[in-house]
Write a protein that holds these residues in place. Structure first.
Motif, PDB file in Angstrom:
ATOM      1  N   ASN A 106      56.016  32.495  60.948  1.00 36.79           N
ATOM      2  CA  ASN A 106      55.056  33.274  61.751  1.00 36.79           C
ATOM      3  C   ASN A 106      55.487  34.734  61.886  1.00 36.79           C
ATOM      4  O   ASN A 106      55.391  35.355  62.949  1.00 36.79           O
ATOM      5  N   ARG A 161      62.018  30.640  50.075  1.00 32.13           N
ATOM      6  CA  ARG A 161      62.596  30.886  48.746  1.00 32.13           C
ATOM      7  C   ARG A 161      63.062  29.558  48.160  1.00 32.13           C
ATOM      8  O   ARG A 161      63.811  28.816  48.804  1.00 32.13           O
ATOM      9  N   LYS A 204      61.197  33.153  56.848  1.00 30.82           N
ATOM     10  CA  LYS A 204      60.405  33.658  57.966  1.00 30.82           C
ATOM     11  C   LYS A 204      59.424  32.585  58.421  1.00 30.82           C
ATOM     12  O   LYS A 204      58.895  31.827  57.598  1.00 30.82           O
ATOM     13  N   ILE A 242      59.935  33.443  45.684  1.00 33.93           N
ATOM     14  CA  ILE A 242      59.377  33.420  47.029  1.00 33.93           C
ATOM     15  C   ILE A 242      57.998  32.758  46.988  1.00 33.93           C
ATOM     16  O   ILE A 242      57.181  33.030  46.095  1.00 33.93           O
ATOM     17  N   LYS A 243      57.753  31.880  47.944  1.00 30.50           N
ATOM     18  CA  LYS A 243      56.421  31.281  48.080  1.00 30.50           C
ATOM     19  C   LYS A 243      55.999  31.368  49.537  1.00 30.50           C
ATOM     20  O   LYS A 243      56.824  31.330  50.455  1.00 30.50           O
ATOM     21  N   TYR A 244      54.704  31.533  49.728  1.00 27.07           N
ATOM     22  CA  TYR A 244      54.135  31.684  51.068  1.00 27.07           C
ATOM     23  C   TYR A 244      53.294  30.447  51.380  1.00 27.07           C
ATOM     24  O   TYR A 244      52.379  30.096  50.622  1.00 27.07           O
ATOM     25  N   GLN A 295      51.204  28.028  54.372  1.00 30.45           N
ATOM     26  CA  GLN A 295      50.537  28.083  55.672  1.00 30.45           C
ATOM     27  C   GLN A 295      49.753  26.799  55.903  1.00 30.45           C
ATOM     28  O   GLN A 295      49.326  26.147  54.963  1.00 30.45           O
ATOM     29  N   LYS A 349      52.716  29.910  59.473  1.00 35.12           N
ATOM     30  CA  LYS A 349      52.907  30.592  58.196  1.00 35.12           C
ATOM     31  C   LYS A 349      54.404  30.716  57.926  1.00 35.12           C
ATOM     32  O   LYS A 349      55.174  31.051  58.823  1.00 35.12           O
ATOM     33  N   MET A 350      54.806  30.412  56.692  1.00 35.66           N
ATOM     34  CA  MET A 350      56.223  30.466  56.336  1.00 35.66           C
ATOM     35  C   MET A 350      56.429  31.244  55.049  1.00 35.66           C
ATOM     36  O   MET A 350      55.602  31.184  54.133  1.00 35.66           O
ATOM     37  N   GLU A 351      57.550  31.957  55.009  1.00 37.92           N
ATOM     38  CA  GLU A 351      58.017  32.590  53.771  1.00 37.92           C
ATOM     39  C   GLU A 351      59.250  31.820  53.331  1.00 37.92           C
ATOM     40  O   GLU A 351      60.240  31.724  54.063  1.00 37.92           O
TER      41      GLU A 351
END
Length: 413
Positions: free
Chosen positions: A333, A359, A331, A365-367, A369, A355-357
């Motif tokens: 934004n 894997r 993902k 999963i890491k978030y 920004q 902002k990114m999601e």
């Protein structure tokens, strides 16, 4: 220390030293040119690559020299010159043959055949060469090749796959895949023991095992440049994982070859098996690694479930965000991205912040920004894995020394 100082000038006067350094530079420079042609930007630094070949090679040389001394490997100076020259001749056909394993294997094979039929020295026209080859100490020649590959296993692990070039290649089923071409060379300064032919000599210490050495009690020191190389393609593994696996195979290969070297003391025919294994075993090890890559599941391919990152260019916003090769961006934004065409429109949803999601290859999963500055939307520094719309790919072909020389001549013209 005094002995080391006396051999140092001869090392820097050795023409092989400068030939190897020139070949390394030419290879790394060609690699950078290739990257610029593909991505319009430099992914690796040729000077850094060349510097690591020399500095890391120094550590490898210390390790190899220590093992040569502990095992009592003593080789005539001319043997090293012939093996070094033969490695350059073999590199004319394929650059990976610059590795000493091939040259040492062919040299040991020729020496075995001569020693199997010593009557050949009775022929006047070949008596000198036959006598010279008849005195080649096969355990030491094979021992040198084995020890150099122990050093290579150490250097491959130390390098951890750094310096590989990201490529687009065509898989067996016709699908485009991302891959890393991992090709690295090192220059090892070897402090070797040679049978003494002058008054400048040393006596063998009482504790010295002399497992692989020639008979005798007096020896001298020689500092000689040796080139070793590593070439693999990472498709189903990350470069650092591929390097770890290759390092283990190299160590196993080295220990088996060292066993052949020791056995040759007692059975001449073990020299034949060792010489063949030095060549075929090394080539088989490379082919086995490539076969394993082909059988594994490719990491760098787009499956419509997020976009896969093949490489992250250094000193770019993507690197600062913490994106690494093998990550899958799910993902951006808040918007799902399933293919490359979804990526840049999603970046434009927020002109000031990203902002990114993501894997990673372990499935976590890491978030991520980061603030986005003007112009950075199209300069994040990502090289995405190829998909069905990718217009080009690389046809992997072996590179020879002749090819590099021809390129340089064409460039000069």
């Amino acid at each position: 220390m005094a002995g080391f100082v006396t051999v140092l000038p001869s090392f820097f006067l050795n023409p092989l030293l400068y030939l190897f350094l020139l070949l390394f530079w030419r290879h790394y420079y060609r690699q950078i040119q290739f990257e610029r042609k593909l991505y319009h930007v430099r992914y690796n630094n040729p000077w850094e690559q060349w510097f690591h070949s020399v500095v890391h090679g120094l550590f490898g040389g210390i390790l190899a020299s220590g093992l040569l001394f502990v095992l009592g490997v003593a080789v005539r100076p001319w043997d090293f010159w012939i093996i070094g020259g033969l490695s350059l001749v073999l590199a004319l056909f394929q650059l990976q043959y610059l590795c000493f394993a091939y040259a040492a294997g062919w040299y040991a094979l020729a020496a075995f055949l001569v020693q199997l039929w010593p009557q050949g020295k009775d022929l006047t026209w070949m008596s000198g060469g036959w006598e010279f080859m008849g005195e080649v100490h096969l355990p030491s020649i094979l021992g040198v090749a084995a020890i150099l590959h122990i050093a290579e296993a150490f250097l491959v692990k130390l390098n951890r796959g750094r310096g590989g070039s990201p490529l687009f290649i065509r898989g067996k089923r016709g699908r485009l895949l991302g891959a890393y071409q991992m090709q690295k060379f090192w220059l090892l300064p070897l402090l070797v023991i040679v049978p003494a032919t002058s008054n400048v000599s040393m006596s063998a210490p009482s504790w010295w095992p002399m497992l692989l050495s020639v008979a005798g009690t007096s020896f001298a020191l020689m500092l000689f440049p040796a080139a070793i190389g590593f070439a693999e393609v990472a498709i189903s593994q990350l470069p650092k994982q591929k390097a770890r696996a290759s390092s283990r195979r190299l160590l196993l290969y080295s220990l088996i070859l060292l066993g052949f070297a020791w056995s040759t003391h007692y059975f001449l025919w073990a020299g034949l098996m060792g010489a063949i294994f030095a060549i075929v075993g090394h080539e088989g090890m490379i082919r086995f690694g490539n076969w394993r890559e082909g059988k594994g599941h490719p990491i760098f391919t787009q499956l419509g479930q997020g976009i896969v990152v093949l490489a992250v260019l250094p000193a770019t916003p993507a690197e600062k965000m913490g994106i690494v090769a093998g990550d899958i961006i799910l993902k951006v934004n808040g918007s799902d991205v399933r293919e490359a065409d979804d990526f840049y429109p999603a970046l434009q949803l927020n002109s000031a912040f990203c902002k990114m999601e993501v894997r990673n290859v372990e499935g976590h999963i890491k978030y991520l920004q980061r603030a986005v500055y003007q112009g950075e939307h199209h300069q994040l520094g990502l090289v995405l894995a190829p998909d069905d719309h990718t217009p080009f790919y690389v046809d992997m072909k072996p590179v020879s020394l002749v090819h590099l020389i021809r390129q340089q001549i064409d460039k000069g013209a």
